[in-house]
Structures are given as structure tokens and as C-alpha cells.
Scaffold this motif. Structure first.
Motif, PDB file in Angstrom:
ATOM      1  N   VAL A   1       0.788  -1.209   0.031  1.00 51.61           N
ATOM      2  CA  VAL A   1       0.169  -0.032   0.004  1.00 51.61           C
ATOM      3  C   VAL A   1       1.119   1.285   0.021  1.00 51.61           C
ATOM      4  O   VAL A   1       0.610   2.062  -0.531  1.00 51.61           O
ATOM      5  CB  VAL A   1      -1.066  -0.077   1.303  1.00 51.61           C
ATOM      6  CG1 VAL A   1      -1.670   1.328   1.465  1.00 51.61           C
ATOM      7  CG2 VAL A   1      -1.859  -1.142   1.201  1.00 51.61           C
ATOM      8  N   VAL A   2       1.981   1.185   0.637  1.00 50.04           N
ATOM      9  CA  VAL A   2       2.714   2.576   0.772  1.00 50.04           C
ATOM     10  C   VAL A   2       3.541   2.455  -0.682  1.00 50.04           C
ATOM     11  O   VAL A   2       3.640   3.617  -0.868  1.00 50.04           O
ATOM     12  CB  VAL A   2       4.051   2.100   1.968  1.00 50.04           C
ATOM     13  CG1 VAL A   2       5.065   3.116   1.891  1.00 50.04           C
ATOM     14  CG2 VAL A   2       3.270   2.476   3.560  1.00 50.04           C
ATOM     15  N   ASP A   3       3.829   1.453  -1.143  1.00 48.40           N
ATOM     16  CA  ASP A   3       4.580   1.437  -2.289  1.00 48.40           C
ATOM     17  C   ASP A   3       3.610   2.140  -3.607  1.00 48.40           C
ATOM     18  O   ASP A   3       3.989   2.959  -4.211  1.00 48.40           O
ATOM     19  CB  ASP A   3       5.024   0.114  -2.962  1.00 48.40           C
ATOM     20  CG  ASP A   3       6.141  -0.384  -2.195  1.00 48.40           C
ATOM     21  OD1 ASP A   3       6.863   0.521  -1.669  1.00 48.40           O
ATOM     22  OD2 ASP A   3       6.733  -1.602  -2.168  1.00 48.40           O
TER      23      ASP A   3
ATOM     24  N   ALA B   1       8.620   8.543  12.718  1.00 45.89           N
ATOM     25  CA  ALA B   1       8.079   8.396  11.372  1.00 45.89           C
ATOM     26  C   ALA B   1       8.197   9.603  10.849  1.00 45.89           C
ATOM     27  O   ALA B   1       8.172  10.032   9.503  1.00 45.89           O
ATOM     28  CB  ALA B   1       6.748   7.745  11.259  1.00 45.89           C
ATOM     29  N   GLY B   2       8.400  10.716  11.405  1.00 46.75           N
ATOM     30  CA  GLY B   2       8.595  12.212  11.072  1.00 46.75           C
ATOM     31  C   GLY B   2       6.954  12.611  10.239  1.00 46.75           C
ATOM     32  O   GLY B   2       6.920  13.492   9.356  1.00 46.75           O
ATOM     33  N   VAL B   3       6.011  11.996  10.769  1.00 50.54           N
ATOM     34  CA  VAL B   3       4.666  12.354  10.278  1.00 50.54           C
ATOM     35  C   VAL B   3       4.039  13.411  11.147  1.00 50.54           C
ATOM     36  O   VAL B   3       3.770  13.367  12.535  1.00 50.54           O
ATOM     37  CB  VAL B   3       3.807  11.165  10.504  1.00 50.54           C
ATOM     38  CG1 VAL B   3       2.278  11.707  10.116  1.00 50.54           C
ATOM     39  CG2 VAL B   3       4.199  10.169   9.307  1.00 50.54           C
TER      40      VAL B   3
ATOM     41  N   ASP C   1      -6.337   4.972  12.870  1.00 49.50           N
ATOM     42  CA  ASP C   1      -6.537   3.154  12.968  1.00 49.50           C
ATOM     43  C   ASP C   1      -5.071   2.781  12.047  1.00 49.50           C
ATOM     44  O   ASP C   1      -5.806   2.029  11.132  1.00 49.50           O
ATOM     45  CB  ASP C   1      -7.688   2.932  12.571  1.00 49.50           C
ATOM     46  CG  ASP C   1      -8.677   2.833  13.678  1.00 49.50           C
ATOM     47  OD1 ASP C   1      -8.397   3.349  14.984  1.00 49.50           O
ATOM     48  OD2 ASP C   1     -10.068   2.409  13.615  1.00 49.50           O
ATOM     49  N   TYR C   2      -4.106   2.828  12.445  1.00 46.04           N
ATOM     50  CA  TYR C   2      -2.795   2.344  11.944  1.00 46.04           C
ATOM     51  C   TYR C   2      -2.706   0.871  12.338  1.00 46.04           C
ATOM     52  O   TYR C   2      -1.999   0.122  11.740  1.00 46.04           O
ATOM     53  CB  TYR C   2      -1.738   3.236  12.337  1.00 46.04           C
ATOM     54  CG  TYR C   2      -1.603   4.653  11.961  1.00 46.04           C
ATOM     55  CD1 TYR C   2      -1.872   4.942  10.765  1.00 46.04           C
ATOM     56  CD2 TYR C   2      -2.348   5.356  13.117  1.00 46.04           C
ATOM     57  CE1 TYR C   2      -2.228   6.584  10.357  1.00 46.04           C
ATOM     58  CE2 TYR C   2      -2.325   6.685  12.774  1.00 46.04           C
ATOM     59  CZ  TYR C   2      -2.537   7.223  11.407  1.00 46.04           C
ATOM     60  OH  TYR C   2      -2.731   8.557  11.235  1.00 46.04           O
TER      61      TYR C   2
ATOM     62  N   GLU D   1       6.615   1.685   8.276  1.00 47.02           N
ATOM     63  CA  GLU D   1       6.075   1.610   7.047  1.00 47.02           C
ATOM     64  C   GLU D   1       5.589   2.801   6.276  1.00 47.02           C
ATOM     65  O   GLU D   1       5.982   3.466   5.292  1.00 47.02           O
ATOM     66  CB  GLU D   1       5.223   0.430   6.512  1.00 47.02           C
ATOM     67  CG  GLU D   1       5.815  -0.783   6.449  1.00 47.02           C
ATOM     68  CD  GLU D   1       6.867  -0.999   5.497  1.00 47.02           C
ATOM     69  OE1 GLU D   1       7.014  -0.583   4.504  1.00 47.02           O
ATOM     70  OE2 GLU D   1       7.905  -1.859   5.749  1.00 47.02           O
ATOM     71  N   VAL D   2       4.782   3.457   7.319  1.00 46.36           N
ATOM     72  CA  VAL D   2       4.374   4.878   7.295  1.00 46.36           C
ATOM     73  C   VAL D   2       5.564   5.848   7.143  1.00 46.36           C
ATOM     74  O   VAL D   2       5.403   6.895   6.092  1.00 46.36           O
ATOM     75  CB  VAL D   2       3.435   5.274   8.497  1.00 46.36           C
ATOM     76  CG1 VAL D   2       3.061   6.898   8.357  1.00 46.36           C
ATOM     77  CG2 VAL D   2       2.139   4.562   8.336  1.00 46.36           C
TER      78      VAL D   2
END
Length: 283
Positions: free
Chosen positions: A83-85, A148-150, A100-101, A115-116
């Protein structure tokens, strides 16, 4: 009819019944397996959404919306990686994550956020938490998204700027497990500004009357996850039935786009309700 002919007829009948029986078993097997397969058939959904107050320099902006990844025992990390790709291949200007991760156990939080972390967008990645993130571990979910830097916009917001134009990205806490501070999220936005609000649960829209919100983005309902032909979704996690199951819906004060999400909860199945990565083009 001779005895020999009768025997041949009995043999042929047995062969026919055997073949019919095997065919029925095969169809039952496919019918049982397909919903589990559909749960991994993530599709790309492209939508054009009009925001009347969108500044000229932001027209044509592409926004990838990801929600309800639900990494856990039934949603493997390899699927999240796919999904990330897929999302990165779209080269979106902006990525918004609506919560909802994770599911079932907090030990799944760090891997999914790993992955995020790989998500790429020049204007940034912004998120809110969902009910499952709070249920498993609010502290760990926030900590891993930070790693993750989000940027997290639960009950706060930020401005994206292009020259003299600006676009507000903001969010509120989950409706079931957190509080919602809409004034803090909207900040100094006025009625001439374009504002995108993240709320994991779309039911929040029913309590909103602030005219400054241009568009609300949500998940949570999974599109019902299972849709029965001729009947619809037997189950909805929304108090408003099928209204917020998916797609673009008009709330009391603003339009709401609800993604069917990426993962599953409960039985790891989907039927006529494929998971999706959404790419919105703003006009």
C-alpha cells in the motif's frame, strides 16, 4: 433395457452426481476464500473534489488519503508495504492519514509506523489517531508517528503556503476515544480560507456547524466491509447508518469524503467492498 445397460446407467449417474458434488464444493470453497482474497485487493480510487475557496496556486493539488491500515494478526506488514509503495507511485503533493494504523496489540504500532515513514510527499504528511490507536496505546502511537516524521494534527492545525496563498490542514481527536477541539484546529482561519479537516470518525460531521471547513476527510466505517447484493452493508460503525459508509457525502456544514480504508477489523474479509488508496485532486 438389459442388465448391462442398467449398470452402465447407474455408473454414469454416479459419475454425474460426483461431478456435481465436486462442483458445488468448489463453488463453496471459492465463495469462502474470495472474501479473504478481496481484503487484500487494494485499489486506487481517484476523485476530483471542488473546494470553492481553494486559492489559485493550490488548484490541481493531489492529496493521497490513507486510513484504517489496521496492521495486526490479519493485516500483514507485507500488505502495508504494498500500500505504501502504491501511494508513493502516485507522487501525491500531500499525504493525509486518518487514523487506525494498528489492531489487537500495541506491538504492531512500531512496524506499521516504520512503513508509514516511507511515505513521500513534497508538502508533507499529516495524521490523526483513530479509536484503535487509542485502545492499543495512545502514547506509543504518538511516539512512533513522531519517529516516522509524520506531523500529528489532532486538535491542531498548520498552514501550507504558496506565495501569498494558504491552505489550512487540521484535525480533531477521535470521536469515541478522545476530545474534539475544533477552535484550536481551525486556529486563525477565516471564512475566506480553504480548510481541510481530518476526523477519523465521520460522525463528527453531524455536530459541526462552522462554515470555515471546506472539506472533511475520514475513514472508520470501512465501507461496511461486507456488502450483500440487493441489501447493502449489514453492519455500520456509524450512528447514521449507510450515510457515511464511503465516498463523498454532504454533511450539515461541509462535504465529507469517507475512505473505505486499507485494512480490516473483526473477520479478515471484505465482500464487494474493496480496500482503497484514495487520490483526491482539488479544484
Amino acid at each position: 433395457m438389459t442388465d448391462e445397460s442398467k449398470e452402465v446407467e447407474r455408473i454414469d449417474r454416479r459419475k454425474l452426481l460426483k461431478r456435481v458434488g465436486l462442483g458445488v464444493l468448489g463453488m463453496l470453497g471459492v465463495g469462502t476464500a474470495y472474501p479473504m482474497l478481496e481484503a487484500r485487493m487494494c485499489q486506487l480510487s481517484r476523485r476530483v473534489v471542488a473546494l470553492p475557496k481553494l486559492p489559485p496556486s493550490f488548484r490541481g493539488l493531489t492529496v493521497a488519503l490513507l486510513t484504517d491500515l489496521h496492521h495486526g494478526p490479519f493485516v500483514p506488514l507485507a500488505y502495508i508495504r504494498h500500500v505504501v509503495d502504491l501511494t508513493n507511485s502516485l507522487k501525491p503533493d500531500l499525504i493525509l492519514l486518518a487514523g487506525d494504523y494498528v489492531s489487537v496489540n500495541p506491538r504492531y504500532i512500531a512496524p506499521v509506523c516504520g512503513e508509514v515513514r516511507r511515505l513521500e510527499a513534497p508538502l508533507g504528511r499529516f495524521s490523526v489517531l483513530g479509536n484503535h490507536d487509542h485502545w492499543e496505546s495512545t502514547f506509543e502511537s504518538k511516539a512512533q508517528l513522531d519517529r516516522a516524521g509524520v506531523e500529528q494534527v489532532d486538535n491542531r492545525g498548520t498552514w501550507l503556503r504558496r506565495g501569498s496563498d494558504r491552505l489550512r490542514i487540521c484535525g480533531v481527536g477521535d470521536l469515541w476515544t478522545d476530545h474534539q477541539d475544533l477552535p484550536s484546529a481551525l486556529g486563525d482561519a477565516d471564512e475566506d480560507d480553504a480548510v481541510i479537516l481530518l476526523s477519523h470518525n465521520p460522525d463528527f460531521a453531524e455536530s459541526v456547524r462552522d462554515p470555515r471547513i471546506s472539506l472533511m476527510l475520514s475513514g472508520h466505517t470501512h465501507g461496511g466491509q461486507v456488502v450483500v447484493p440487493g441489501f447493502g452493508a449489514p453492519f455500520s460503525s456509524s450512528k447514521f447508518g449507510a450515510k457515511y459508509l464511503g465516498g463523498l457525502v454532504q454533511g450539515p456544514a461541509c462535504p465529507v469524503f469517507v475512505s473505505r480504508g486499507v485494512g480490516t477489523t473483526g473477520p479478515p474479509v471484505r465482500l464487494l467492498c474493496r480496500p482503497e488508496v484514495v487520490l483526491l485532486t482539488l479544484t
